[in-house]
Enzyme design. Sequence first.
Site, PDB file in Angstrom:
ATOM      1  N   SER A 288      46.827  31.455  36.932  1.00  0.00           N
ATOM      2  CA  SER A 288      46.513  32.827  36.567  1.00  0.00           C
ATOM      3  C   SER A 288      45.484  33.410  37.523  1.00  0.00           C
ATOM      4  CB  SER A 288      45.968  32.847  35.138  1.00  0.00           C
ATOM      5  OG  SER A 288      45.157  33.976  34.950  1.00  0.00           O
ATOM      6  N   LYS A 289      45.678  34.690  37.815  1.00  0.00           N
ATOM      7  CA  LYS A 289      44.746  35.322  38.756  1.00  0.00           C
ATOM      8  C   LYS A 289      43.366  35.493  38.130  1.00  0.00           C
ATOM      9  CE  LYS A 289      45.726  40.237  38.130  1.00  0.00           C
ATOM     10  NZ  LYS A 289      46.096  41.466  38.813  1.00  0.00           N
ATOM     11  N   ARG A 290      43.290  35.255  36.825  1.00  0.00           N
ATOM     12  CA  ARG A 290      41.974  35.298  36.185  1.00  0.00           C
ATOM     13  C   ARG A 290      41.093  34.156  36.679  1.00  0.00           C
ATOM     14  NH1 ARG A 290      42.336  35.227  29.988  1.00  0.00           N
ATOM     15  NH2 ARG A 290      44.327  34.274  30.427  1.00  0.00           N
ATOM     16  N   ARG A 291      41.750  33.066  37.115  1.00  0.00           N
ATOM     17  CA  ARG A 291      40.959  31.897  37.522  1.00  0.00           C
ATOM     18  C   ARG A 291      41.060  31.572  39.015  1.00  0.00           C
ATOM     19  NH1 ARG A 291      42.896  30.669  32.332  1.00  0.00           N
ATOM     20  NH2 ARG A 291      44.856  30.022  33.246  1.00  0.00           N
TER      21      ARG A 291
ATOM     22  N   ARG B  84      38.396  39.801  45.800  1.00  0.00           N
ATOM     23  CA  ARG B  84      38.633  39.322  44.444  1.00  0.00           C
ATOM     24  C   ARG B  84      38.229  37.850  44.311  1.00  0.00           C
ATOM     25  NH1 ARG B  84      41.804  38.023  40.496  1.00  0.00           N
ATOM     26  NH2 ARG B  84      42.172  39.578  38.883  1.00  0.00           N
TER      27      ARG B  84
END
Length: 505
Positions: free
Chosen positions: A253-256, A466
Amino acid sequence: MTKVRVRIAPSPTGDPHVGTAYMALFNLIFARHHGGDFILRIEDTDQTRSRPEYEENIYKALKWCGIEWDEGPDKGGPFAPYRQSERTELYRNECQKLLDAGKAYKCFATAEELEEMREVAQKLGNKQGYDRRYRNLSPDEIARREALGQSYVVRLKVPLTGECVFEDAIKGRVTVPWADVDDQILLKSDNFPTYHLANVVDDHHMEITHVIRGDEWMSSTPKHICLYQAFGWTPPTFMHMPLLLGTDGKKLSKRRNPTSIFYYRDAGYLKEAFVNFLTLMGYSMPEDKEIYTLDEIIKAFDFKRIGVSGAVFDVHKLDWLNQQYLLNSIPEDRLWERLKEWQFNDTFMKSLMHLIHTRIKTFGEFMELCDFFFINHLPYTKQLFEAPKLQFEEITYILQAIIWRLDELESWTSQSLNQASREVAEIFGVNHKKKIMPILFATIQGKLQGPPLFDSFEILGKERARARFLQAISYLGGLSETKRHELKKAWDRKDAKTWIAPAAS
Ligand code: GLU
């Protein structure tokens, strides 16, 4: 024997995901191994989320990987058009055939009705949200509602009893009770097809023989089989590839972690190493060979060697592999060429000139000012993050919010970044210059001061910036899922003032 035809069908709704390259590679390998065709189809029927620049980025990212397709929107081909938004007539016609044959029906449920059904289903512990109340309306009733101009969707009549059984070429036999499958929406009230309808109609019309896609689509497959049956078409062979997992065992996930292909390009990975790395995901070559060319895997490919469990996307492994490529396939006299291709080229270097022109006394100061453009992991220090005089935890909230704001940005320019960061200051009720700017300097440049912040931010690019926000959050102690979830609610309300201690702001 029929010619093998496979496809990838990405939706242009975000940054080009590593999962797209992963699927593209296995489809390409399969097609080439069998002397077949590899098609790129753009699934852009989600009108609100699809954007032409995302489509462009898919082409750019796949090309950077060296992945070529035989047919596609940019290439044409015997089954053109390959962009779903240009094929809507076909989906409507096919859907009408299902209505005429009584295999699909018009459903007039309002948003309130659906909400009510969801609540009831939840209470009863039903897997399905929709209670099929419009499945058996009389033709007169349908005509009456249509005459009143009531809006409707078209739903598929999924069998009420029995089981959906299919053979997945990788996972083996799969059995799903039909009772667990909702009456799928095929045509939305805006007359646009859903993913399910467009995907099946296209796979059939484009004569796709094998659907090789990620495991996350497994739950859609019974719905697709049901559609094939309703149309009276033979389904393709389904092959569901293992899910890409992070090293924490959770879905990538791009959250991590960075998930955009552009991150790996911009951070200076070699495309040949990146591609090799992706083909190791869920696949093993004989004798566990780990380093090989695309041609080698194409020749040796055997789908029985695809694993069934998740594939771990471990960046340390990628680093190792990248180094092996640097050592073994790039001779020293080619190295500078490759570095130039990366960032030491005129275009990139010239973009830095306006940042430094008035700020250096000697050329010797150039690197001092611009080092952060050439470094993947900045050496963060506590002292750096003490400048804004906030708790480290509070800084993680702000960094997270900035990530959310950046993800919403339509354009990546120094003006829009400046504007976005001011909005974040407002939402947290903190001073932009005294709090947000030092956080950004520390995170992006690894310095308390440096060349103009928002211009650097723009040049560094979305993906690398990011990644820095994620690195800084983790350096400052991380942000728990619960906190992130609560913060998100505040963020969506556009008011996170209580998240920062009053004295600090
Ligand atoms: N549009 C889907 C995607 O975004 C396609 C999934 C499939 O291959 O069926 O990946």
